[in-house]
Scaffold this active site. Structure first.
Site, PDB file in Angstrom:
ATOM      1  N   SER B  49       0.855  -1.178   0.000  1.00  0.00           N
ATOM      2  CA  SER B  49       0.000   0.000   0.000  1.00  0.00           C
ATOM      3  C   SER B  49       0.891   1.226   0.000  1.00  0.00           C
ATOM      4  O   SER B  49       1.827   1.315   0.809  1.00  0.00           O
ATOM      5  CB  SER B  49      -0.914   0.001   1.231  1.00  0.00           C
ATOM      6  OG  SER B  49      -1.887   1.010   1.096  1.00  0.00           O
ATOM      7  N   GLU B  50       0.628   2.174  -0.900  1.00  0.00           N
ATOM      8  CA  GLU B  50       1.622   3.223  -1.126  1.00  0.00           C
ATOM      9  C   GLU B  50       1.777   4.195   0.042  1.00  0.00           C
ATOM     10  O   GLU B  50       2.739   4.938   0.103  1.00  0.00           O
ATOM     11  CB  GLU B  50       1.359   3.974  -2.441  1.00  0.00           C
ATOM     12  CG  GLU B  50      -0.001   4.584  -2.591  1.00  0.00           C
ATOM     13  CD  GLU B  50      -0.968   3.669  -3.328  1.00  0.00           C
ATOM     14  OE1 GLU B  50      -0.897   2.433  -3.123  1.00  0.00           O
ATOM     15  OE2 GLU B  50      -1.806   4.187  -4.083  1.00  0.00           O
TER      16      GLU B  50
END
Lengths: 254, 223
Positions: B49-50
């Site tokens: 997840s960025e």
């Protein structure tokens, strides 16, 4: 004289943020990792003409209240969650360097309204170039090349150079006057640890400004933070302020 | 006449069939994120997840178990999982830009026959949001766009040239829609799978770029 970076109040911590300053605003977009009290203190001080960098354009007070209600069954929003949208609503922001300035779907951030009225300027970037430009400032790197963004609005007006046959865009470091970040625990030297996904842009922005202000849940004694686990070394942090135990409204002194 | 269209969960199930053991996968907002619920049991897929997290577990469905310090990039609460880790934003994008993400699945507004992706600015908005999607579209090893085949007002989304602002040129490798799976190849678009009930001719009629038909064209299966 012992080093002590802990400042007594948020109002005192932001007292030298002047008109026209450039601010890195930490957090990502969620209700946990945002430097809410630092933002609120700046909003009370109401400097004008700020340039802000960050991920989200910011919900603002009314939309956060609506989201708190709508998402109550999914994700509890703390009562004291204030974001960049508050600074926009208070008329402090002239320019945004942002990755997520447009709200999802039909919603509209206060910053979008400002743009539509021609009262603000936007530099749109992907999160990767935004984060790396901020990191570059922390590391004393003037600029770097990346292929990301070439051929899109993100590269408009910027120098393009080929490496290995692939066009790259030159991205300049973003050094701010102040970084406003949220961490979990600090010591008086300014060493920081974070909590979960609270690290995000906060750890990226630490040290990428003349003055880094860290809003924390707790200050612990020197030596209590495991030196193997310190995420942001205190050399990057100038001021530490502790969040109040009981939530406060943004317009209350803290 | 033509068959049924897949709903969002079914599209997410089809997307999940792209996953393989050991892959590092980043899922965009919306239908892509739903695909995380359909990783086959026993298969280890590591989600990125960025906002700075690797190896997290499924979405949390109720506020009582939600943690505001454990959210994905869509600001949805997720569950912890042994082996997960957290990191800062620039580190998160070093992973993306360094080519470590095997697959990214992104929502799309338009995909062109050369793989051009438009997904960051809705018509009528004063600006758009790249978020982390531009980096993912440029740098992930495989880019899968998932979207309905047509817009709500029945205009084509698979086109010869994108009309909306460009997120990334020549980025998309595969498009999963509610009626078909189409690959972007050097020779143009290749129809690989159809939702049962649909014929290639019907799918072509709803697509604004020419489709070639794969020699091994297959009905879409979800599990």
């Amino acid at each position: 004289m012992a080093i002590n970076k802990v400042v007594g109040s948020f109002d005192e911590a932001v007292a030298d943020i002047a008109d026209g300053a450039m601010l890195h605003i930490g957090g990502f977009g969620g209700p946990g990792e945002c430097p809410s009290y630092l933002i609120a203190a700046v909003a009370r001080r109401k400097p004008r003409g700020l340039t802000v960098t960050g991920n989200l354009g910011g919900w603002g007070v009314a939309m956060i209240a609506a989201l708190r209600e709508r998402l109550a069954a999914m994700l509890p929003f703390p009562d004291d969650f204030y974001d960049l949208g508050l600074l926009v609503e208070q008329g402090c922001v002239r320019k945004g360097i942002l990755a997520f300035p447009a709200a999802p779907g039909n919603a509209e951030f206060p910053f979008e309204l400002l743009l539509r009225e021609g009262k603000a300027e936007l530099e749109l970037l992907g999160q990767g170039s935004l984060a790396e430009r901020i990191r570059a400032a922390r590391a004393g790197i003037a600029a770097f090349y990346t292929p990301v963004g070439v051929g899109t609005v993100a590269a408009e007006g910027k120098e393009i150079r080929e490496f290995g046959g692939v066009p790259h865009v030159l991205e300049h470091a973003l050094r701010a006057d102040f970084s406003l970040i949220r961490a979990y625990k600090a010591d008086r030297w300014g060493n920081l640890i974070y909590h979960g996904t609270g690290r995000t842009m906060n750890a990226t922005m630490a040290g990428a400004a003349r003055v880094t202000l860290a809003e924390v849940d707790e200050v612990v004694d020197l030596g209590e933070l495991d030196p193997e686990c310190v995420v942001t070394p205190g050399i990057y942090v100038e001021r530490v302020v502790v969040r109040p135990k009981q939530p406060k409204r943004w317009d209350e002194r803290s | 006449m033509a068959g049924d269209r897949l709903d969002e969960l079914s599209m997410a199930m089809r997307v999940a069939r792209e996953f393989r053991e050991g892959m590092y996968v980043n899922l965009g907002v919306g239908i892509p994120t739903l695909a995380s619920s359909f990783v086959p049991p026993g298969m280890e897929v590591i989600l990125h997840s960025e906002n700075g997290m690797l190896g997290f577990g499924p979405l949390v469905e109720d506020a009582a178990h939600a943690d505001i310090f454990l959210i994905n990039a869509s600001v949805q609460p997720v569950s912890p999982r042994p082996g997960m880790c957290f990191f800062a934003h620039e580190e998160s994008f070093a992973m993306i830009r360094g080519g470590r993400i095997d697959i990214t699945v992104l929502g799309a507004l338009e995909v062109a026959e050369n793989g051009d992706l438009a997904n960051y600015q809705l018509p009528g908005k004063v600006c758009g949001s790249f978020g982390g999607g531009q980096d993912l579209a440029f740098c992930a090893r495989k880019v899968i766009a998932v979207m309905t085949h047509r817009t709500k007002d029945d205009r084509p989304k698979i086109v010869q040239r994108v009309t909306l602002p460009l997120t990334a040129p020549r980025a998309v490798d595969r498009v999963v829609t509610d009626i078909a799976v189409i690959d972007v190849t050097p020779a143009g678009l290749l129809l690989r799978e159809y939702v049962p009930g649909w014929t290639p001719e019907e799918i072509q009629a709803l697509t604004a770029a020419p489709l070639r038909i794969a020699d091994d064209l297959q009905p879409m299966t979800l599990a």
